[in-house]
Write a protein that holds these residues in place. Structure first.
Motif, PDB file in Angstrom:
ATOM      1  N   ALA A  21       0.482  -1.741  -0.222  1.00  0.00           N
ATOM      2  CA  ALA A  21       0.361   0.276   0.048  1.00  0.00           C
ATOM      3  C   ALA A  21       0.998   1.287   0.033  1.00  0.00           C
ATOM      4  O   ALA A  21       0.378   1.896  -0.874  1.00  0.00           O
ATOM      5  N   SER A  22       2.164   0.534   0.500  1.00  0.00           N
ATOM      6  CA  SER A  22       2.662   2.244   0.763  1.00  0.00           C
ATOM      7  C   SER A  22       3.336   2.575  -0.151  1.00  0.00           C
ATOM      8  O   SER A  22       3.801   3.303  -0.773  1.00  0.00           O
ATOM      9  N   ILE A 273       4.382  -0.841  11.697  1.00  0.00           N
ATOM     10  CA  ILE A 273       5.708  -0.380  11.576  1.00  0.00           C
ATOM     11  C   ILE A 273       6.708  -1.038  10.867  1.00  0.00           C
ATOM     12  O   ILE A 273       8.377  -0.580  10.606  1.00  0.00           O
ATOM     13  N   ALA A 274       6.870  -1.449  10.578  1.00  0.00           N
ATOM     14  CA  ALA A 274       7.607  -2.457   8.514  1.00  0.00           C
ATOM     15  C   ALA A 274       8.057  -1.008   7.959  1.00  0.00           C
ATOM     16  O   ALA A 274       7.480  -0.475   7.859  1.00  0.00           O
ATOM     17  N   ASN A 275       9.227  -1.434   7.046  1.00  0.00           N
ATOM     18  CA  ASN A 275      10.134  -0.216   6.649  1.00  0.00           C
ATOM     19  C   ASN A 275       9.329  -0.485   5.161  1.00  0.00           C
ATOM     20  O   ASN A 275       9.942  -1.831   4.937  1.00  0.00           O
ATOM     21  N   PRO A 276       8.646   0.288   4.283  1.00  0.00           N
ATOM     22  CA  PRO A 276       8.396   0.126   2.676  1.00  0.00           C
ATOM     23  C   PRO A 276       9.249   0.310   2.458  1.00  0.00           C
ATOM     24  O   PRO A 276       9.703  -0.335   0.976  1.00  0.00           O
ATOM     25  N   LEU A 277      10.830   0.559   2.288  1.00  0.00           N
ATOM     26  CA  LEU A 277      11.435   1.434   1.252  1.00  0.00           C
ATOM     27  C   LEU A 277      12.408   0.645   0.517  1.00  0.00           C
ATOM     28  O   LEU A 277      11.947   0.315  -0.198  1.00  0.00           O
ATOM     29  N   CYS A 319      12.662   8.597   8.985  1.00  0.00           N
ATOM     30  CA  CYS A 319      12.796   6.851   9.082  1.00  0.00           C
ATOM     31  C   CYS A 319      11.984   6.353   9.492  1.00  0.00           C
ATOM     32  O   CYS A 319      11.535   6.917  10.992  1.00  0.00           O
ATOM     33  N   THR A 320      11.731   4.726   9.414  1.00  0.00           N
ATOM     34  CA  THR A 320      10.705   4.252  10.355  1.00  0.00           C
ATOM     35  C   THR A 320      12.221   3.375  11.394  1.00  0.00           C
ATOM     36  O   THR A 320      13.556   3.724  11.243  1.00  0.00           O
ATOM     37  N   ARG A 321      11.996   2.857  12.168  1.00  0.00           N
ATOM     38  CA  ARG A 321      12.223   2.099  13.639  1.00  0.00           C
ATOM     39  C   ARG A 321      13.431   1.243  13.202  1.00  0.00           C
ATOM     40  O   ARG A 321      14.688   1.247  13.909  1.00  0.00           O
ATOM     41  N   SER A 326      11.735   7.063  14.646  1.00  0.00           N
ATOM     42  CA  SER A 326      10.191   6.430  15.062  1.00  0.00           C
ATOM     43  C   SER A 326       9.244   6.871  14.306  1.00  0.00           C
ATOM     44  O   SER A 326       8.064   6.621  14.971  1.00  0.00           O
ATOM     45  N   LEU A 327       9.021   6.484  13.038  1.00  0.00           N
ATOM     46  CA  LEU A 327       8.035   6.621  12.007  1.00  0.00           C
ATOM     47  C   LEU A 327       7.843   5.220  11.901  1.00  0.00           C
ATOM     48  O   LEU A 327       8.108   4.749  11.545  1.00  0.00           O
ATOM     49  N   GLY A 328       6.180   5.341  11.968  1.00  0.00           N
ATOM     50  CA  GLY A 328       5.798   4.207  11.644  1.00  0.00           C
ATOM     51  C   GLY A 328       5.791   3.694   9.675  1.00  0.00           C
ATOM     52  O   GLY A 328       5.990   5.025   8.846  1.00  0.00           O
ATOM     53  N   THR A 329       4.968   3.129   9.468  1.00  0.00           N
ATOM     54  CA  THR A 329       4.670   2.699   7.969  1.00  0.00           C
ATOM     55  C   THR A 329       3.856   3.970   7.275  1.00  0.00           C
ATOM     56  O   THR A 329       4.700   4.627   5.859  1.00  0.00           O
ATOM     57  N   SER A 330       3.233   4.089   8.028  1.00  0.00           N
ATOM     58  CA  SER A 330       2.095   4.703   7.316  1.00  0.00           C
ATOM     59  C   SER A 330       2.861   6.823   7.326  1.00  0.00           C
ATOM     60  O   SER A 330       2.735   7.234   6.317  1.00  0.00           O
TER      61      SER A 330
END
Ligand code: ATP
Length: 342
Positions: A21-22, A273-277, A319-321, A326-330
């Motif tokens: 989705a991301s 919390i997953a990194n969509p990168l 960026c994600t954890r 500290s950012l979540g996926t969305s």
């Protein structure tokens, strides 16, 4: 208006739907003229009463030639062969290409990693030939064919030449597996002779792994048989920030399926919390592939906008954890979309 290019989306399992989705939001925000058709595989397909790799999914990839795919889980137990292996074999996606690069703002022991892993995707120990010899004794067969060894090394040399890479290294264990890995390096040597402009070397894989973690800059393009490529991809991911930042492409003569190196990460699925990168970067590879193979330069432009956005975000610590943020996926996706649009 530019005509939209239809591509297949396979969200997959675990964190797959979240990162898909991301990625779709980001590719859309960048103005990539894509029309998506969604198909399922893995556990998600089984929920609909379908096999893990439904015929409709396979046919859609054959029709549209290009797919962006999330990780798929294969149920553990008798009678299920891996979805990923089935897909790669069914479409003969023989070359897995995984660029592993240091990213701005992502602190690791090294800041200048620039590797490309090229993994043979169709045989080796992933041929799925396993037998019970007698109770308590099982065996797995490692298969190597001249055709597959030859075409992966030819593909890798071609890639190294086109991209003007520094050198090509084969990791192998031909000192022990004299026939299978022996064939692999003989085919690579034959291609090296045909491509003298690409510096070529062979390194025994255990020593190669040690050298890699000491100083990855001594390598450039790596060519490996299936299992070694799988293991070394994760090893190299660890050099640049982990599985959240390593994209990939599975390429055959007519289809290409783009997917992250990571699996379905069930431990963090459904938690935003997953990194969509890694999947976004795989999407960038897909856009560049469409530009290269179909001359669609607007795709390359969109890819460039996405790259600028994530490089900027990472540099500013957004960026994600898994990368120390500290950012979540969305929330991370929102950041990228905002950066692309500003
Ligand atoms: P599978 O069996 O589907 O391959 P797995 O759990 O064995 O799944 P991965 O899915 O590759 O292997 O994940 C390994 C670990 O890396 C996970 O437990 C997860 O914590 C982390 N990880 C993987 N991908 C990501 C990601 N995109 N973002 C954050 N962490 C990730």
């Amino acid at each position: 208006m530019t005509e939209a290019r239809t591509v297949v989306a396979i969200p997959g399992d675990g964190i797959g739907p979240e990162v898909m989705a991301s990625a779709r939001r980001v590719l859309e925000a960048a103005g990539a003229p894509l029309a998506w058709v969604e198909h399922h595989a893995g556990l998600r397909a089984m929920q609909d009463g379908d096999p893990v790799l439904p015929e409709a999914t396979l046919e859609a990839v054959k029709e549209h030639k290009v797919a962006l795919k999330g990780p798929c889980t294969t149920p553990v137990g008798k009678g299920f062969s891996s979805v990923n292996v089935q897909l790669r074999k069914a479409l003969d996606l023989y070359a897995a290409v995984r660029p592993v690069r240091s990213l701005p703002g992502v602190k690791t022991r090294f800041d200048d990693v620039d590797l490309v892993i090229i993994r043979e995707n169709t045989e080796g120990l992933y041929s799925g030939v396993e037998n019970v010899v007698t109770p308590g004794v099982v065996m797995s067969m490692k298969v190597a064919t001249e055709k597959a060894c030859d075409r992966i090394s030819a593909w890798a040399f071609d890639y190294a030449k086109k991209r003007e890479r520094r050198k090509l290294t084969v990791f192998h264990k031909a000192n022990i597996m004299k026939l299978t890995d022996g064939l692999f390096i003989r085919c690579s040597q034959a291609q090296a002779d045909l491509n003298p402009e690409v510096p070529y070397e062979e390194v025994i894989i255990d020593a190669g792994c040690m050298k890699m973690v000491q100083d990855p800059t001594q390598f450039d393009v790596l060519v490996l048989e299936n299992l070694y490529g799988d293991v070394v991809s994760d090893l190299c991911a660890g050099l640049v920030g982990g599985l959240g930042v390593v994209p990939g492409a599975n390429i055959g003569n007519s289809e290409a399926v783009f997917e992250a190196v990571h699996g379905s990460a069930p431990d963090i699925a459904g938690r935003d919390i997953a990194n969509p990168l890694a999947l976004i970067m795989s999407g960038v590879m897909m856009l560049n592939h469409l530009a290269d193979t179909e001359g669609r330069e607007e795709m390359r432009a969109a890819a460039g906008r996405i790259k600028t956005a994530y490089n900027g975000a990472l540099e500013d610590g957004e960026c994600t954890r898994d990368l120390g943020g500290s950012l979540g996926t969305s929330a991370f996706t929102d950041v990228l979309v905002r950066r692309i649009q500003s």
